[in-house]
Design a protein around this motif. Structure first.
Motif, PDB file in Angstrom:
ATOM      1  N   ARG A 229      -5.456   4.316   1.187  1.00 23.71           N
ATOM      2  CA  ARG A 229      -4.397   3.517   1.796  1.00 23.71           C
ATOM      3  C   ARG A 229      -4.783   3.149   3.227  1.00 23.71           C
ATOM      4  NH1 ARG A 229       1.742   5.406   3.587  1.00 23.71           N
ATOM      5  NH2 ARG A 229       2.198   3.508   4.741  1.00 23.71           N
TER       6      ARG A 229
ATOM      7  N   SER B 135      -7.328   0.397   3.054  1.00 25.24           N
ATOM      8  CA  SER B 135      -6.704  -0.872   2.667  1.00 25.24           C
ATOM      9  C   SER B 135      -5.885  -1.455   3.805  1.00 25.24           C
ATOM     10  CB  SER B 135      -5.819  -0.640   1.430  1.00 25.24           C
ATOM     11  OG  SER B 135      -5.205  -1.843   1.022  1.00 25.24           O
ATOM     12  N   ASP B 136      -5.115  -0.590   4.483  1.00 24.51           N
ATOM     13  CA  ASP B 136      -4.331  -1.064   5.626  1.00 24.51           C
ATOM     14  C   ASP B 136      -5.234  -1.602   6.723  1.00 24.51           C
ATOM     15  OD1 ASP B 136      -2.071  -0.325   4.294  1.00 24.51           O
ATOM     16  OD2 ASP B 136      -1.663   1.469   5.488  1.00 24.51           O
TER      17      ASP B 136
ATOM     18  N   ASP C 157       0.835  -1.207   0.000  1.00 24.44           N
ATOM     19  CA  ASP C 157       0.000   0.000   0.000  1.00 24.44           C
ATOM     20  C   ASP C 157       0.868   1.255   0.000  1.00 24.44           C
ATOM     21  OD1 ASP C 157      -2.267  -1.504  -0.031  1.00 24.44           O
ATOM     22  OD2 ASP C 157      -2.651  -1.361   2.121  1.00 24.44           O
TER      23      ASP C 157
END
Length: 454
Positions: free
Chosen positions: A358, A361-362, A244
């Protein structure tokens, strides 16, 4: 007129010759700097930093990633927009040292009261005026020269800031790339170890069924397998985060849009972009003439009794046009500045979006992998508890030493602490995911009147 202008120029040149710029001239601060770094090898006069990144990093994949990042990274593009802003500010500041020139035109039609009108003068008159003006503030004390010096230094600072951003970007890409390679290597090692330990568990189980080893050996082998299995989700989580990070540095293309309407920080960044976009229109409009329309009406009489009689009525209608021809506040530099500020706002908006995705997603991969890690850690605890129970039972009948009991209890203690931490990480991953997708700003509905009544 020509003679007066020559006189002004001559006087200005004479004053400029004796003018001064207040304030101290810049001198670099004197610092005690060592002649060499500690532990620096004697390698001649060439500096390690003089090498280009393409010379230092020989990996073709890393070179490709760095080139892509330098071309597309939003931090670099924002730094470039700030350079354009500083350049526009410098150009506008320089204009302050020049005369300010403007042209204007006015047209007025007015009716004069009979009590104020001179004999033979018509009641309604027209006045037309075309005028040009020139003003010049002599920079005797050097404030405009100092301002130009300051803005020129600001331009250089923004250029160096871009270089610093680029250097930091190269470092970040290389760090993320090397970290990702190492994590992939560690994941491969862990998976190989899992295969080896699984074979040992199968072998120990078979020996236990034949009566050649105890159940303690089987439980210990299972616990060692669980330790290796628990490392896999954590390594996969770190790999996902590193990927990411690289994708944001590059950055990625194609993102879903539902998040834009949910996260307040993204909506804030968009409104900043709206502001910058409108300011471009303001700057462009300032290039055109200012048009004014005025109107007035009333009565004017020397006697109160005649104040509202028809002949005492007065009115006027006027229109004016003003066009600054040379002005530090109305020039193309201001348009350049507004355009650069809009470009920066757009890039910051895009950067906010990338950062938001990001974070989501993390948070998603953390939520998944922490849950998997908790399951694997629970398996390890179960195996350690079984080993601890068997060790105590064997110790009671004299088949095992007390050191076996101590070792089993120590391993169980460590595994239980790790399980507790894994449970906390699973809970916190939910908090982080909720925050990343834009939750938390909503306010609950106030309780109804009937609900408040006891």
């Amino acid at each position: 007129m020509r003679r007066n202008l020559c006189s002004v120029v001559t006087a200005s040149a004479a004053l400029l010759a004796v003018a001064c710029a207040l304030g101290p001239d810049y001198q670099r601060p004197k610092e005690k700097i060592p002649a060499a770094y500690r532990f620096e090898p004697a390698a001649g006069n060439d500096s390690f930093a003089d090498q280009g990144w393409w010379q230092l990093y020989q990996d073709p994949t890393l070179q490709s990633l760095i080139r892509e990042a330098l071309d597309n990274n939003l931090d670099v593009r924002i730094a470039a927009a700030r350079i354009d802003q500083a350049r526009a500010i410098l150009g506008s500041t320089r204009l302050q040292q020049l005369p300010q020139i403007s042209a204007s035109a006015d047209a007025q039609r007015a009716r004069t009261s009979v009590d104020q009108r001179l004999p033979g003068v018509p009641a309604i008159s027209n006045v037309f005026l075309v005028d040009g003006s020139l003003s010049y503030e002599f920079d005797f004390w050097g404030k405009y020269r100092r301002a130009t010096e300051a803005t020129r230094a600001g331009l250089l600072a923004s250029q160096y800031a871009k270089q610093d951003v680029m250097a930091g970007l190269v470092s970040s890409v290389a760090t993320a790339y090397f970290t990702l390679l190492t994590l992939d290597e560690q994941l491969a090692i862990t998976q190989h170890t899992m295969g080896t330990r699984q074979k040992f568990v199968d072998l120990t189980q078979a020996q236990h069924e034949r009566g050649t080893v105890s159940g303690l050996d089987v439980a210990t082998a299972q616990a060692q397998l669980a330790i290796a299995q628990a490392n896999v989700p954590e390594l996969q989580r770190q790999i996902g985060i590193s990927e990411d990070q690289l994708s944001v540095l590059l950055p990625p293309a194609g993102l879903p849009s539902s998040l834009l309407e949910r996260r307040p920080d993204l909506r804030e960044a968009e409104q900043n972009l709206v502001t910058a976009n409108a300011n471009v229109g303001v700057a462009r409009a300032n290039l055109f003439p200012t048009i004014t329309l005025t109107a007035a009406g009333g009565s004017e009489s020397s006697a109160l009794s005649d104040l509202f009689r028809g002949p005492t009525r007065t009115w006027s209608v006027a229109g004016g046009l003003l066009q600054p021809l040379l002005s530090s506040q109305r020039n193309l530099y201001q348009v350049d500045l507004a355009n650069a500020q809009k470009r920066q706002a757009l890039l910051q908006y895009q950067q906010s979006i990338l950062t938001a995705f990001r974070e989501v997603s993390d948070a998603l991969i953390a939520r998944q992998k922490y849950a998997e890690f908790q399951v694997a850690q629970q398996a390890q605890v179960d195996a350690q508890r079984k080993a601890n129970t068997i060790a105590l039972a064997r110790y009671r009948v004299g088949y095992s030493s007390y050191f076996d009991v101590i070792n089993a209890d120590r391993d169980l203690f460590t595994a239980e602490l790790s399980l507790s931490a894994a449970h906390l990480n699973t809970l916190l991953s939910l908090v982080q995911l909720y925050r990343a997708v834009g939750g938390g700003w909503q306010t609950p509905d106030p309780p109804s009147a009937s609900a408040r009544t006891p």
